[in-house]
Enzyme design. Sequence first.
Site, PDB file in Angstrom:
ATOM      1  N   LYS A   1      -9.142   3.232  -2.644  1.00 11.86           N
ATOM      2  CA  LYS A   1      -9.501   2.447  -1.455  1.00 11.86           C
ATOM      3  C   LYS A   1     -10.914   2.822  -0.994  1.00 11.86           C
ATOM      4  O   LYS A   1     -11.266   4.005  -0.939  1.00 11.86           O
ATOM      5  CB  LYS A   1      -8.490   2.717  -0.347  1.00 11.86           C
ATOM      6  CG  LYS A   1      -8.563   1.757   0.839  1.00 11.86           C
ATOM      7  CD  LYS A   1      -7.382   1.972   1.780  1.00 11.86           C
ATOM      8  CE  LYS A   1      -7.393   0.999   2.942  1.00 11.86           C
ATOM      9  NZ  LYS A   1      -6.225   1.193   3.830  1.00 11.86           N
TER      10      LYS A   1
ATOM     11  N   CYS B   1      -5.716  -3.429   1.897  1.00 17.88           N
ATOM     12  CA  CYS B   1      -5.480  -3.531   3.335  1.00 17.88           C
ATOM     13  C   CYS B   1      -6.761  -3.680   4.160  1.00 17.88           C
ATOM     14  O   CYS B   1      -7.310  -4.758   4.277  1.00 17.88           O
ATOM     15  CB  CYS B   1      -4.665  -2.334   3.816  1.00 17.88           C
ATOM     16  SG  CYS B   1      -3.900  -2.624   5.452  1.00 17.88           S
TER      17      CYS B   1
ATOM     18  N   GLU C   1       0.834  -1.198   0.000  1.00 16.68           N
ATOM     19  CA  GLU C   1       0.000   0.000   0.000  1.00 16.68           C
ATOM     20  C   GLU C   1       0.875   1.256   0.000  1.00 16.68           C
ATOM     21  O   GLU C   1       1.851   1.341   0.741  1.00 16.68           O
ATOM     22  CB  GLU C   1      -0.893  -0.032   1.245  1.00 16.68           C
ATOM     23  CG  GLU C   1      -1.912   1.085   1.333  1.00 16.68           C
ATOM     24  CD  GLU C   1      -2.865   0.915   2.516  1.00 16.68           C
ATOM     25  OE1 GLU C   1      -3.874   1.625   2.557  1.00 16.68           O
ATOM     26  OE2 GLU C   1      -2.595   0.068   3.396  1.00 16.68           O
TER      27      GLU C   1
ATOM     28  N   SER D   1      21.186  -0.973  33.989  1.00 13.55           N
ATOM     29  CA  SER D   1      21.016  -0.903  35.441  1.00 13.55           C
ATOM     30  C   SER D   1      21.244  -2.226  36.163  1.00 13.55           C
ATOM     31  O   SER D   1      21.328  -2.260  37.386  1.00 13.55           O
ATOM     32  CB  SER D   1      19.600  -0.422  35.750  1.00 13.55           C
ATOM     33  OG  SER D   1      18.655  -1.427  35.373  1.00 13.55           O
TER      34      SER D   1
END
Length: 706
Positions: free
Chosen positions: A114, A175, A45, A357
Site C-alpha cells: 500500500k 482502500c 484489505e 426507561s
Amino acid sequence: MGRKVTVATCALNQWALDFEGNLQRILKSIEIAKNRGARYRLGPELEICGYGCWDHYYESDTLLHSLQVLAALLVSPVTQDIICDVGMPVMHRNVRYNCRVIFLNRRILLIRPKMALANEANYRELRWFTPWSRSRHTEEYFLPRMLQDLTQQETVPFGDAVLATQDTCIGSEICEELWTPHSPHVDMGLDGVEIITNASGSHHVLRKAHARVDLVTMATTKNGGIYLLANQKGCDGDRLYYDGCALIAMNGGIFAQGAQFSLDDVEVLTATLDLEDVRSYRAEISSRNLAASRVSPYPRVKVDFALSGHEDLLQPVSEPLEWRYHRPEEEISLGPACWLWDFLRRSHQAGFLLPLSGGVDSAATACLVYSMCYQVCEAVKGGNQEVLADVQALLNQNSYIPQDPRELCGRLLTTCYMASENSSQETCSRARELAQQIGSHHISLNMDPAVTAILGIFRLVTGKSPLFAVHGGSSRENLALQNVQARIRMVLAYLFAQLSLWSRGAPGGLLVLGSANVDESLLGYLTKYDCSSADINPIGGISKTDLRAFVQFCMERFQLPALQGILCAPATAELEPLANGQVSQTDEEDMGMTYAELSVFGRLRKIAKMGPYSMFCKLLNMWRDTCTPRQVADKVKRFFSRYSMNRHKMTTLTPAYHAENYSPDDNRFDLRPFLYNTRWPWQFRCIEDQVLQLEKRAQKDLDGLD
C-alpha cells in the site's frame, strides 16, 4: 478471439486474528467465484489476519500466521485456475507493509504494498505500517522457506507494478489510495491498465455510502475502465462496523452492487464485461489519450493466463444498474443491528440486558435488538445455515429454528424498568408497552430500598441528610442525590445481567446495553458509571435527531404503536422529585441548550475543527436570524464550559458503534485532554471583545437612525 472477462469481488465478515475462520471464508469466496465462471477474485484489505488487529501487527505471530494461511491458500485445489488477490501484512527488509499478494496456480505473481496509508479519524495505519514510496518500482522479495517449497520460487516482484495477462492488464490500489488527490488508478488507466482493483477496509458512517460509489463511478467516467471494489463487512472486534458495498463498475456505470448490511459472512459479486467497451470508450476521449501519451509506464509482470475464453461470442454480458441507497433511518436499523449480532455471537453470551426507561434513547436501543432479531429470522428463512447454527449455539438448543422476531426477542433480550420515587407512572407504562410489543422478557422493579440504604450509610457516617433542591437543598446535594439513583441502576443492571438467566434456570449471562446518544456524551450529560456504563452501546455514535427519525421509522416498519407515546413525551432523566405526580425535569432544561443546537456544536467542534472563538464567528452568521451576538456568545461559552468540565467522562465511555464523524469517543477517534481550564479565559475574552464591538456598532446604527 476472447474479449469478455468474468471478474469477482467480495465482502467478507473477517475477524481480527481469527485465522482459521478467515481462511475458510476466503476459500468459500474463491469457490463461489470460480463456480460463477470468474477467473480473477479480489478480497478485502488485510483479509487474512482481519483488518482490526491494531497493535497485534507488531507481533511476529501475526506475520507468521498470515504466511501460514497464505501457504494453505496456495496449496488448496480451490485456488487453482483463478487469479487470487488476497490481503495480508508482509515484512520486507525489516519493514512492515500492508500488502496485496496476487497468486495463480501455486505461484506468487506480485506482492503490491500500500502506498497511501489511512491515518486520520479511526485509522492509525502509520502506527503499524510504512507506505511504499517508490512509484513504478519493484524489488526482489525473498520468499520465506515455507513458501519457497510450495511455489518453487526463490524471489517474487515486490512493489508498484501491474499484471499483464494474455488479454488485458490489471492494476491494484488499496482502500485509501482511491481517496487521495492523485489516485494510482489515474496513471494506471492512462498506461493502459483496463481493470483496476481496490481492496478496502472501509467502515460505516451514516450518509457515507454515496461518497464511495461516487469516487468509483467518477474514476471510470473520466478514464474509462473496469473497477472492482472489495470491502470487509461486520464487526471485527471493536467499535467499527465495516459495511460491505462491494461493487463492480465500468465506464461510469455500476454493474454489480453488494449489500451494505447483511448477516451473510461471505458475499461474492461477479460480472461479465466486454473489454472492447473499455477500449472504445477510451479511444474517443482525446484529452485522456493526450495525457496517456505522456505517462510514465508501469513495470509489467507477465502472466501466462487469460481472463477471457476463446469462444465467448454468445456469452451474455452484465447489464448496468441503478445503485440503491438506504435512508439514514434504514442505515441505523441495519448497521448497529448487524454489529450487535456479530458482538453477541462472537462473545458467546446468551443475550442482552437493557435498562428500559420509557424514553427515546433506550427505546431506540430496544428497537435495534428487535431489528437484529428480525434480520436473523429473515436470514434463516433465506437459508443461511451459519446464522441458524449461531442462534442454536447461543440458545443451547440444536433443534430451534427462529421464525418470529418477537419470539426470538423474548429469548435474547431482557428489559428492565428500574423505578424510584421520582419515576412517573407514564414512563413505567411506556416501557412495559414497548417490551410487550417487541416481546422482550421484561422486569419491573423499585430500587428505593437500595437508595435509602446507601443514603443511610452516608447519614450514619456524617450525621448529615442531603436534600433535593425543591426541598431546600444546595445544588451539590441535588446532584449527588440524582447520581446515587443513576449509579444504583448500573449496579442492578449488571446483577440482573449475570443472574437473570440463572434465576430462570437457563445457562449463560447477558451483555449489558448502554443507551447514551452521541450528543449527551459530547456534553457529558450523563452520570459517570450510571446506565451509560455498559458492555457496549449501539446508539453511542448517533445523534438525538437521527434517533427520533429512526424510532419513527421503527414504529411504522415493525408496527410498534407504543413508540408514538415515547416520541411525544419530553426527554427526562427522572432523577428529581415529581411535581404533583408529573415530571418536573427535562433534558434540554438541564443542559441549557436544545439537542439541535448540541448537534451543531458537535459538528463544528470535531468536523470543522473549531475552538470557542471560531465557532462563535461561524454561528454569528448561521444563527443571525434567531440570535443576537450576545446570545450566540452565551450559548458557545455554555457549551465549551460544560463540554470541558465533563470531558473526563469520555475516558470511561462505553464502547459504542461508530456512526457519526463528530463522535467524542476518547479511545481512538477524538483525542483530547480531559483536564481543561474550564473558564477558557483567553478564548472567551476574544469572544467578549467581538461582542462589545458588534454591540457598539449596532448602537451607532440605531443612533444614526434617530
